[in-house]
Design a protein around this motif. Structure first.
Motif, short mmCIF file in Angstrom:
data_model
loop_
_atom_site.label_atom_id
_atom_site.label_comp_id
_atom_site.label_asym_id
_atom_site.label_seq_id
_atom_site.Cartn_x
_atom_site.Cartn_y
_atom_site.Cartn_z
N VAL A 37 0.85 -1.19 0.00
CA VAL A 37 0.00 0.00 0.00
C VAL A 37 0.88 1.24 0.00
N LEU A 38 0.70 2.10 -1.00
CA LEU A 38 1.42 3.37 -1.08
C LEU A 38 0.41 4.48 -1.29
N ASN A 39 0.33 5.40 -0.32
CA ASN A 39 -0.64 6.49 -0.38
C ASN A 39 0.09 7.82 -0.51
N LEU A 40 -0.09 8.48 -1.65
CA LEU A 40 0.52 9.79 -1.94
C LEU A 40 -0.55 10.84 -2.23
N ARG A 41 -1.72 10.63 -1.73
CA ARG A 41 -2.85 11.52 -1.99
C ARG A 41 -2.58 12.92 -1.45
N GLY A 42 -3.05 13.94 -2.19
CA GLY A 42 -3.04 15.30 -1.68
C GLY A 42 -1.65 15.91 -1.56
N ASN A 43 -0.76 15.60 -2.49
CA ASN A 43 0.54 16.24 -2.54
C ASN A 43 0.58 17.20 -3.74
N ARG A 44 1.78 17.47 -4.25
CA ARG A 44 1.92 18.41 -5.37
C ARG A 44 2.62 17.78 -6.56
N LEU A 45 2.51 16.49 -6.69
CA LEU A 45 3.18 15.78 -7.78
C LEU A 45 2.59 16.18 -9.13
N MET A 46 3.48 16.47 -10.09
CA MET A 46 3.04 16.81 -11.44
C MET A 46 3.20 15.63 -12.39
N SER A 47 4.03 14.68 -12.01
CA SER A 47 4.22 13.49 -12.84
C SER A 47 4.52 12.31 -11.93
N PHE A 48 4.27 11.12 -12.45
CA PHE A 48 4.56 9.91 -11.68
C PHE A 48 4.96 8.80 -12.64
N SER A 49 6.00 8.10 -12.25
CA SER A 49 6.49 6.98 -13.05
C SER A 49 6.79 5.82 -12.13
N ASP A 50 6.64 4.61 -12.65
CA ASP A 50 6.96 3.44 -11.82
C ASP A 50 8.47 3.32 -11.57
N THR A 51 9.28 4.21 -12.14
CA THR A 51 10.71 4.21 -11.82
C THR A 51 10.95 4.64 -10.38
N ALA A 52 10.00 5.36 -9.80
CA ALA A 52 10.12 5.72 -8.38
C ALA A 52 10.00 4.49 -7.50
N LEU A 53 9.31 3.48 -8.00
CA LEU A 53 9.09 2.26 -7.23
C LEU A 53 10.20 1.26 -7.43
N GLY A 54 10.82 1.25 -8.56
CA GLY A 54 11.89 0.30 -8.82
C GLY A 54 11.37 -1.03 -9.31
N PRO A 55 12.26 -1.90 -9.74
CA PRO A 55 11.86 -3.19 -10.32
C PRO A 55 11.30 -4.17 -9.29
N GLU A 56 11.46 -3.88 -7.99
CA GLU A 56 11.00 -4.80 -6.96
C GLU A 56 9.60 -4.46 -6.47
N SER A 57 8.85 -3.66 -7.22
CA SER A 57 7.56 -3.17 -6.74
C SER A 57 6.38 -4.04 -7.17
N SER A 58 6.64 -5.27 -7.57
CA SER A 58 5.57 -6.11 -8.10
C SER A 58 4.56 -6.54 -7.05
N ASN A 59 4.84 -6.31 -5.75
CA ASN A 59 3.89 -6.69 -4.70
C ASN A 59 2.88 -5.59 -4.39
N ARG A 118 -1.22 17.16 -8.71
CA ARG A 118 -1.28 18.05 -9.87
C ARG A 118 -0.79 17.33 -11.12
N LEU A 119 -1.04 16.05 -11.18
CA LEU A 119 -0.52 15.23 -12.27
C LEU A 119 -1.04 15.69 -13.62
N THR A 120 -0.11 15.90 -14.53
CA THR A 120 -0.46 16.22 -15.92
C THR A 120 0.00 15.12 -16.87
N GLU A 121 0.89 14.25 -16.39
CA GLU A 121 1.36 13.16 -17.25
C GLU A 121 1.69 11.94 -16.41
N LEU A 122 1.54 10.80 -17.05
CA LEU A 122 1.85 9.52 -16.43
C LEU A 122 2.62 8.68 -17.44
N SER A 123 3.53 7.87 -16.93
CA SER A 123 4.13 6.85 -17.78
C SER A 123 3.46 5.52 -17.44
#
Length: 522
Positions: free
Chosen positions: A252-274, A284-289
């Motif tokens: 469980v990862l909760n990042l609600r209500g911040n100021r992120l403009m973009s998000f990529s699974d590179t922040a999680l790394g290759p071990e994030s499959s769980n 404030r997301l305007t783009e996603l990978s």
């Protein structure tokens, strides 16, 4: 106030088993003893602790009293206590020896004291058996290094809703068995790598609703067993690549209500499959990978952002996804095939976007859908077959769209009538146009009323028709030179709001004298 506070009182007020009469003989003044082992003291005039607790008492709750100070050896005559709770008392100070001799304590709570802003070093020095400590809704600003050093068996530490603005680097160094750390609803401006030194067993970390703006890439390296991380309600604007890569067990990862403009699974790394739950609402997301590495993800929440478009491969390989929330964004369309392969999807939120059209095969793999929200978009019609794949009873919201009630809306019209139990608030699914059907519920309209004007190039030749006004009448004059089955239907809106119509159809007998010449067959 935390609901847990009320739950404690509820448990204490449970009736005695078998309807037995509660023993009152040895109960202290201003307290209630529903059993010999459990004592509740809740009197707004009580200024000191009860002096004659039974030796059988093991759980004591003091709440809503006038108690302001805990003096040395306050429970010296009751070393057998295993649970001690102070709720909603006006405590101002606790002596460092107040809990002397309470070495059997397993649970200690001091919450809801709005003037309690510090603890002396050594306050918990004899509570080596403590497993749960709650210090919520007070006015603590910081804690001295070493405050928790004696609590080596502690499993849960809650310090939420204080005004903590500083965390000493070595504050948690001896809490090797800690599983839950709750620091939410404080004023913490930053966390560092050494902040969590010694917390190698922590599984749930709550840092929500603080003032954290930046997170370094190695800040979580000392908490590798985290399964839940709550960072909602901070001011985080960007995430470094691999910032969560050490958290291989994170679900469980909760990042609600911040100021992120973009998000990529590179922040999680290759071990994030769980990871199963990812909450990015209210940023404030305007783009996603793409989220292709999140193969265990079941819930993805992206509402209340600024997304105007999505990459086609955003959800590729996220085959376990069940709940997707894209509501309250700026989406005007969805890529063809964005939901392909997502056969487990049960809930899709798309309301409050700017969608103008949908591909007829958009939901071709969503047989298990249970809830689909398309309300408050800019949809004028739905393509044929869009909703045909749904195999289960479901909830469908369509209101708040500017439906154009013409012949292109036959599919939706029939669906609403045949599946009225699935469409929520069908009376609010109303026509925006044409004018004579405006604000009419779609379900109240006959299919024959959903007509389209003849477009350029239509095979029916109306070039000989003239529309003109004569006195108080509107005259349509048409010359039909060939035999035709064309009917003229005139509809008008009466003063009573009802639609009236007049139908004129050419008498086929007029075609009887037409001679058909057939060429001879060679």
């Amino acid at each position: 106030m935390d609901m847990r506070l009320h739950a404690t009182l509820f448990l204490l007020l449970l009736p005695c088993p078998n309807g037995a009469t509660p023993p009152h003989a040895d109960c202290p003044d201003k307290c209630q003893c529903f059993t010999a082992a459990r004592v509740l003291c809740a009197d707004e005039h009580m200024t000191s602790l009860p002096a004659n607790l039974s030796q059988e008492a093991v759980e004591v709750v003091v709440m809503t009293s006038a108690l302001q100070y805990l003096f040395p050896g306050a429970f010296e005559e009751s070393p057998q206590l295993t649970k001690l709770v102070f709720l909603n008392n006006p405590l101002r100070s606790i002596h460092s020896q107040a809990f002397r001799n309470l070495s059997e304590l397993r649970e200690l709570e001091i919450s809801g004291s709005p003037w309690l802003d510090h603890l002396f070093l050594g306050t918990f020095s004899e509570q080596g058996n403590l497993t749960e400590l709650q210090l919520n809704y007070n006015k603590f600003q910081t804690f001295l290094p070493g405050s928790f050093d004696s609590l080596e068996r502690l499993e849960s530490l809650q310090m939420k809703a204080n005004v903590i603005s500083d965390l000493p680097v070595s504050l948690f160094r001896n809490l090797r068995n800690l599983r839950v750390l709750d620091l939410s609803l404080n004023k913490i401006p930053k966390v560092e790598k050494e902040t969590f030194s010694g917390l190698s067993a922590v599984e749930i970390l709550k840092l929500s609703n603080n003032r954290i703006a930046n997170i370094s890439s190695d800040v979580f390296c000392h908490v590798p067993r985290l399964t839940e991380l709550h960072l909602e309600g901070n001011g985080i604007s960007r995430l470094a690549d691999g910032v969560f890569s050490a958290l291989a067990d994170l679900t469980v990862l909760n990042l609600r209500g911040n100021r992120l403009m973009s998000f990529s699974d590179t922040a999680l790394g290759p071990e994030s499959s769980n990871l199963t739950h990812l909450d990015l609402r209210g940023n404030r997301l305007t783009e996603l990978s793409h989220f292709g590495t999140l193969t265990s993800l079941t819930e993805l929440l992206l509402s209340s952002n600024e997304l105007a478009s999505l990459p086609r491969d955003l959800l590729q390989n996220v085959s376990a996804l069940e709940n997707l929330d894209l509501s309250e964004n700026r989406l005007t369309s969805l890529p063809d095939g964005i939901f392909y392969g997502l056969k487990s999807l049960k809930i899709i939120y798309l309301q409050k976007n700017q969608l103008t059209d949908l591909d007829s095969r958009l939901f071709k793999d969503q047989e298990m859908i249970q809830q689909l929200y398309l309300s408050y978009n800019r949809l004028q019609n739905l393509p044929l077959g869009l909703l045909d794949r749904f195999a289960l009873p479901h909830i469908l919201r369509l209101h708040g769209n500017p439906w154009k009630c013409d012949c292109h809306l036959w599919y939706l019209h029939d669906f609403v009538l045949n599946s009225h139990r699935d469409v929520e608030m069908p009376d609010r699914v109303v026509c925006e146009s044409p004018r004579f059907l405006r604000m009419r519920p779609l379900a109240s309209i006959h299919r024959e009323e959903l007509v389209c004007p003849l477009a350029d190039g239509d095979p029916t030749d109306l070039s000989a028709c003239i529309l003109r006004k004569s006195a108080n009448s509107l005259v349509i004059r048409c010359k039909v030179e060939k035999c035709s089955t064309l009917a003229v239907q005139v509809q008008y809106l009466g003063d009573d709001g009802a639609v009236h119509e007049h139908l004129w159809k050419k008498n086929n007998s007029l075609c009887a004298n037409i001679t058909v010449t057939q060429a001879p067959i060679p």
